[in-house]
Motif scaffolding. Structure first.
Motif, PDB file in Angstrom:
ATOM      1  N   CYS A 358       0.767  -1.148  -0.004  1.00  7.45           N
ATOM      2  CA  CYS A 358       0.158   0.076  -0.059  1.00  7.45           C
ATOM      3  C   CYS A 358       0.760   1.285   0.000  1.00  7.45           C
ATOM      4  O   CYS A 358       2.343   1.013   0.075  1.00  7.45           O
ATOM      5  CB  CYS A 358      -0.901  -0.093   1.272  1.00  7.45           C
ATOM      6  SG  CYS A 358      -0.016   0.076   2.801  1.00  7.45           S
ATOM      7  N   LYS A 372      -3.007   0.838  -3.347  1.00  6.10           N
ATOM      8  CA  LYS A 372      -4.178   1.376  -2.300  1.00  6.10           C
ATOM      9  C   LYS A 372      -3.523   2.275  -1.438  1.00  6.10           C
ATOM     10  O   LYS A 372      -2.331   2.113  -1.386  1.00  6.10           O
ATOM     11  CB  LYS A 372      -4.850   0.293  -1.733  1.00  6.10           C
ATOM     12  CG  LYS A 372      -3.741  -0.824  -0.926  1.00  6.10           C
ATOM     13  CD  LYS A 372      -4.921  -2.089  -0.424  1.00  6.10           C
ATOM     14  CE  LYS A 372      -3.467  -2.616   0.547  1.00  6.10           C
ATOM     15  NZ  LYS A 372      -4.051  -3.867   1.036  1.00  6.10           N
ATOM     16  N   LYS A 373      -4.323   3.015  -0.569  1.00  9.01           N
ATOM     17  CA  LYS A 373      -3.688   3.845   0.643  1.00  9.01           C
ATOM     18  C   LYS A 373      -3.736   2.911   1.762  1.00  9.01           C
ATOM     19  O   LYS A 373      -4.490   2.192   2.093  1.00  9.01           O
ATOM     20  CB  LYS A 373      -4.755   5.186   0.590  1.00  9.01           C
ATOM     21  CG  LYS A 373      -4.391   6.050   1.577  1.00  9.01           C
ATOM     22  CD  LYS A 373      -5.183   7.044   1.918  1.00  9.01           C
ATOM     23  CE  LYS A 373      -4.815   7.887   2.942  1.00  9.01           C
ATOM     24  NZ  LYS A 373      -6.008   9.027   3.037  1.00  9.01           N
TER      25      LYS A 373
END
Length: 877
Positions: A358, A372-373
Motif C-alpha cells: 500500500c 491502495k492507500k
C-alpha cells in the motif's frame, strides 16, 4: 537524522559550519543510553547502476534490525543484567555493499578521532561549541562476510569489538588480522567440516565443488578443499566458480565441465540462491535430472525459492543450516509493531508500504493510483504473511553477548557502584573484547553462547535432505545433526526416484580380492586395479608379493597356501609300464641264470665264458632292478641305492661285454701277426679286467657319497608352470638331470668303446666267437640311448617332466638290458632247452687253429677287396 561525514555538527551562535566535503548519510537510528552499541544491518539491497542502495530487505534487514531493538528492550528492562545502566544504540544501513558500509562505519569511530579545531573560529572570535559524538563501545554486525571484513579493518584500528550475527567466512577466524572480530554463528570452516563428514558418511571420495564468485562462496569452497586435503580420503574432481555476472549459457558450460568427471556425482555447492536455481535449471536442460547429488551450504539451507519448479532435479540434495530456533518473544513483539508504536524505526514506514503493498500519504507526494492507500490499521501476520527470519536468534545472542560482557566488566571494575563508574568511562575496547570472549550463557534458543580463542561460536548444524515421498508433497526433512561430530540417519535418506540405496560418487571402484591398486599420480582417490599374476598374492591394497618358493597363491590371491607335494605312485601308468617291463626282464634273467646253473657244465655254457656270463647277467639283473628303486618313494636308503645301482648295472654289463670283445679282437689281431697268444685272455684275467673297470664306477659313487651324502629334497621349481594351480612340489632324491647323466656317463663310455671293438671284430668268423651278437647288441643299445637323450631332455618344460623322465630312463635301461639278454643269451637258452642234441662238445680249438682261421679270414678279405671270388672258410675245424 542527518549527520556530516566529518563527524560533527559545529555550532557558532546558531550558525552551522560544515566541512569542505558536504556529504550526508542516509537515515540512521539513534537511541540514547549510558553505553551505546553500534549496529550494522542490510536494510536495503545493493543499488543498481552505481546507486548505493536499492530496494528494502524485509527479512534480512528489518527483521534482524528489529531483533536488536527487541534485545535492547529486554536487556534494559532486566533488573539482573546491567542494572541501572541503559544501553543505547546507533544503527546504520550497510545497503549490502562493503564500501558503503565502510563509509557508514566511520560514524562509530569519529568520537575516537583526535580533531584539530585550532583554526576554526566563530564570527565573534570565540572558539566553536563542538557537540561530541556518542562513543560506540561495540558493534553488532555486519551481515555479509565481505561487509564484516571491510568494517573489521577499521574497527580494529580504534579497538572497537565487533560481534557478527551472520558472517561465516573462514578468513574472519584469523585472529591476527581480525582480532576484534567475534561471531555468534559458526564459521564456514565448521560448515565445510560438517559437509566433509557428510561426504565421508555417504562413502563418497570423489566430488566436485561449485562456488559463487565472492567471499562467501570462494572461502567456503577453499575451506572445504583445505580440510579435505588435511583429512585425506576425499578428492576434488573439479573446482568450478560461478562468475558474479554470468553470461548467457554460462551455467550450461558449468554443467558440461562437471560432466567431464562424471564419476564425481557429488557436488559441494557454496552459492547464492539465484546461482543455485540456475545450476538446477541447467542440469534439467541437459537431461541430467538425478545425476548430480548436491551437498548445499547454509545459503541453500531449507529454502524453497532456489528449488521452486525444480524439485525433481533437487531431489536427494543434502543441505545444512546452523542450528536455530524461532524466538517466540520476538514474534509477539514484531507482530504488534505498528506505525504508531514503532516510530524509533525510521525505515518502518517503508517496510509497512512494502509488506502490505500500500502507499502512505505524505505531504507533497502524490498517491500512486495503482496502489491502495495504507490505513495504518493493517497488522503484520494478519494482513501479510510473516515468518521469522532465520538469523533473528543470532542477532539477539550477539546483543546479549556484549551485554553480558559489559555486565561482568561492570562487576569487576565498578564493584558496589550503580551506573557507569569512572573506571568504565570510557569503556576500554581491548578489555571489553576479553570480557566478550569469556562469556558463557544460555542464549535465546536455550543453547550456550560462547567463543573460542578466535572469536568463533561452536558449530551446531541441522542437516536436511530434500525428499519427494510423492510428487505432491516434496519437502526438506531433518536427517541429522553436526555438533563437532556428525550424527546422520542414513536409513532415513532417500535419493532420486525414492531410492534408498546411497548412490556412488567415487573415482575408482574398490579392487577385487587379489588385485592391487595402482594409484593415478596426483589424485589419491583414483587408481587402476592390477591383478596379482603368476605366483603373486595381495600383500596389502597397494602391493603384490611373490609367494615363498614352497607356496602358491590361493584362488582369490589374498594369501599363500602350501604347494602340494607329489611323488611317482605305483599305480600311475608312468610306473606300471616300466615296472612291468622290469619284472618281465627280471623273470627272464632269472630263467637264464637258472638255466645256466642247471646246465653249467654243458658245452654251450662253457663256450660262452661262464664267469663273464654270470657277471654280465648280474649287471642285466641290476639294470632291471633299478626301475623299482627309481619308482620307490625317495628316502635316504633308496637315494643311496639309486646312486649306487643306477650306473653300476650298466657298468657291470658293458665292462663284461667290453672285456669279451676286446679279448676276441686281441686274439685275432695277434693271430694275424704271430702264433704267440696275447696276454690276459684267461678267464681269471678276464674277470680281473672286468672288476677293475667296474671298480671305477663304484669308486666314483663312493666319492660322491663322501662329498654329498644322499638325502631327499622337495623340488618346487621343476613343476612351477605359469598357472599356479598346477604347481607341485616333487619329492625326489638329490639327483639332478646332470648328476644322472654323470652317473651314466661312464657306462656310456664303456658302451661306445664296446661298440667300437664290436665294429672292429665284425670280420671274425662266427664259429670262433660272440662278436657278431655283441655287435648287434651294441648297435641296438646305441640306438636306444640315442633316442633316450632327446626324450629325456626334451620334456624339461612339461608339467609331467619327472614322470616322463623317470619312465624314459627306466624303460631305456630295461630295453638295453633286454637287448643284451635277448641277443646274447636267449639263443643259447633256446638251444639248451629245445635242442639239447646241438649242445655237444665240438673239436677243441687250439690257438694254432685260431691263427689259421684268422689268416684265412684276412686272405678272404684281401681277395674280396681285389675283386676275386670269395672263398668260404673251412667250417670243419
Amino acid at each position: 537524522e542527518q549527520t556530516n561525514t566529518k563527524g560533527n555538527l559545529q555550532s557558532c551562535n546558531g550558525d552551522f559550519i560544515f566541512g569542505s566535503h558536504q556529504h550526508f548519510h542516509p537515515h540512521s537510528i539513534k537511541i540514547p543510553g549510558d553505553i551505546t552499541l553500534g549496529g550494522l544491518f542490510p536494510i536495503h539491497a545493493r543499488g543498481p547502476h552505481g546507486l548505493p542502495c536499492g530496494e528494502l530487505k524485509k527479512e534480512k534487514g528489518i527483521h534482524r534490525m528489529e531483533a536488536m531493538l527487541y534485545a535492547l528492550d529486554q536487556i534494559n528492562s532486566d533488573p539482573e543484567l546491567l542494572p541501572n545502566i541503559t544501553l543505547g544504540v546507533r544503527i546504520l544501513d550497510t545497503c549490502s555493499r562493503d564500501t558503503y558500509a565502510l563509509e557508514q562505519s566511520l560514524t562509530f569511530v569519529q568520537a575516537l578521532i583526535q580533531k584539530d579545531t585550532s583554526d576554526i573560529r566563530c564570527s565573534n572570535g570565540e572558539p566553536p561549541l563542538i557537540r561530541k559524538p556518542e562513543r560506540v563501545v561495540g558493534v553488532i554486525g555486519a551481515s555479509a562476510s565481505s561487509v564484516s571484513i571491510m568494517v573489521a579493518n577499521i574497527l580494529r584500528l580504534f579497538e572497537i569489538p565487533q560481534v557478527s550475527y551472520a558472517s561465516t567466512a573462514p578468513e574472519l577466524s584469523d585472529n591476527n588480522r581480525y582480532d576484534f572480530f567475534s561471531r555468534v554463528v559458526p564459521p564456514d570452516s565448521y560448515q565445510a567440516q560438517a559437509m566433509l563428514d557428510i561426504v565421508k558418511a555417504l562413502g563418497w571420495n570423489y566430488v566436485s565443488t561449485l562456488a559463487s564468485e565472492g567471499n562467501y562462496g570462494e572461502s567456503g569452497v577453499d575451506a572445504f578443499m583445505q580440510i579435505s586435503r588435511e583429512a585425506g580420503g576425499v578428492c576434488i574432481a573439479q573446482s568450478v566458480k560461478i562468475p558474479r555476472e554470468p553470461t548467457a549459457g554460462e551455467f550450461d558450460k558449468i554443467i558440461r565441465r562437471l560432466m567431464e568427471t562424471s564419476n564425481a556425482r557429488g557436488v559441494i555447492i557454496f552459492a547464492n540462491e539465484d546461482d543455485i536455481k540456475r545450476v538446477l535449471e541447467a542440469a534439467k536442460r541437459t537431461n541430467l535430472t538425478g545425476h548430480f547429488l548436491f551437498v548445499g551450504s547454509d545459503s541453500w539451507g531449507a529454502k524453497s525459492s532456489p528449488i521452486a519448479e525444480l524439485e525433481d532435479v533437487a531431489e536427494g540434495a543434502v543441505t545444512i543450516l546452523p542450528k536455530r530456533a524461532s524466538i517466540d518473544g520476538f514474534d509477539q513483539y514484531f507482530v504488534t509493531r505498528s506505525l504508531e508504536n514503532n516510530r524509533r524505526n525510521i525505515w518502518f514506514a517503508e517496510f509497512w508500504e512494502d509488506d502490505f503493498r500500500c502507499k502512505l500519504t505524505r505531504p507533497g507526494i502524490k498517491l500512486d493510483p495503482d496502489k491502495k492507500k495504507c490505513t495504518g490499521e493493517e497488522r503484520i501476520g494478519r494482513d501479510s504473511s510473516y515468518e521469522q527470519e532465520g538469523k533473528v536468534q543470532f542477532v539477539i545472542d550477539a546483543v546479549y553477548a556484549v551485554a553480558h560482557a559489559l555486565h561482568n566488566m561492570h562487576q569487576d571494575l565498578c564493584p558496589g557502584s550503580t551506573g557507569v563508574c569512572s573506571n568504565m568511562d570510557p569503556v576500554e575496547g581491548r578489555s571489553l573484547l576479553n570480557y566478550i570472549r569469556a562469556v558463557n550463557f544460555n542464549g535465546s534458543a536455550g543453547t550456550s553462547v560462547l567463543f573460542n580463542e578466535n572469536g568463533d561460536a561452536p558449530g551446531r548444524y541441522d542437516i536436511f535432505q530434500f525428499q519427494m515421498t510423492n510428487h505432491s508433497h516434496p519437502g526438506y526433512r531433518v536427517i541429522g545433526q553436526w555438533t563437532n561430530n556428525l550424527r546422520l540417519n542414513l536409513e532415513e535418506m532417500q535419493w532420486s526416484g525414492g531410492d534408498k540405496s546411497i548412490p556412488d560418487s567415487i573415482c575408482s571402484f574398490p579392487c577385487n580380492p587379489g588385485e592391487r591398486k595402482k594409484m593415478v599420480k596426483g589424485v589419491p582417490c583414483c587408481w587402476h586395479c592390477e591383478l596379482c599374476d603368476g605366483y603373486q598374492y595381495q600383500l596389502d591394497e597397494f602391493t603384490c608379493e611373490t609367494c615363498p618358493t614352497d607356496m602358491r597363491p590361493t584362488p582369490n590371491r589374498t594369501t599363500c597356501r602350501p604347494t602340494p607335494i607329489i611323488k611317482l605312485e605305483w599305480n600311475s601308468p608312468w610306473a606300471l609300464v616300466p615296472a612291468s617291463l622290469a619284472m618281465l626282464g627280471i623273470l627272464a634273467t632269472s630263467a637264464v641264470v637258472i638255466t645256466f646253473i642247471r646246465f653249467n657244465d654243458t658245452p654251450i655254457v662253457r663256450a660262452s665264458g661262464r664267469e663273464l656270463s654270470y657277471v654280465l647277467l648280474t649287471g642285466i639283473f641290476l639294470i632291471y632292478l633299478i626301475t623299482f628303486l627309481m619308482i620307490a618313494e625317495p628316502g635316504v636308503v633308496v637315494c643311496a641305492f639309486r646312486r649306487l645301482l643306477l650306473g653300476l648295472g650298466m657298468a657291470i654289463t658293458y665292462s663284461a661285454m667290453l672285456t669279451k670283445t676286446n679279448r676276441i679282437y686281441r686274439i685275432f689281431e695277434q693271430g694275424k701277426r704271430s702264433v704267440t697268444p696275447p696276454k690276459f685272455i684267461s678267464p681269471t684275467s678276464q674277470l680281473l679286467i672286468t672288476f677293475i673297470l667296474i671298480s671305477v664306477q663304484v669308486l666314483g659313487v663312493f666319492v660322491w657319497f663322501g662329498v654329498v651324502p644322499p638325502h631327499t629334497i622337495i623340488d618346487y621349481e621343476e613343476l612351477r608352470p605359469p598357472n599356479p594351480d598346477l604347481a607341485r612340489g616333487i619329492l625326489k632324491c638329490d639327483m639332478s638331470d646332470l648328476s644322472i647323466i654323470c652317473c651314466l656317463s661312464y657306462s656310456i663310455v664303456l658302451m661306445v668303446t664296446c661298440t667300437v671293438y664290436a665294429v672292429k671284430s665284425r670280420g671274425v668268423p662266427e664259429t670262433f666267437n660272440e662278436a657278431k651278437p655283441i655287435g648287434f647288441t651294441m648297435y641296438t643299445t646305441c640306438i636306444v640311448w640315442l633316442a633316450f637323450v632327446p626324450i629325456f631332455f626334451g620334456t624339461a618344460q612339461s608339467t609331467e617332466k619327472m614322470f616322463i623322465q623317470t619312465a624314459t630312463l627306466t624303460v631305456s635301461m630295461s630295453l638295453s638290458a633286454s637287448v643284451s639278454l635277448g641277443m646274447l643269451y636267449m639263443p643259447k637258452v633256446y638251444v639248451i632247452i629245445f635242442h639239447p642234441e646241438q649242445n655237444v662238445q665240438k673239436r677243441k680249438r687250439s690257438f694254432k687253429g685260431v691263427v689259421q682261421a684268422a689268416r684265412m679270414s684276412q686272405k678272404s678279405l684281401n681277395e674280396k677287396q681285389n675283386g676275386e671270388t670269395k672263398i668260404e672258410p673251412d667250417r670243419t675245424q
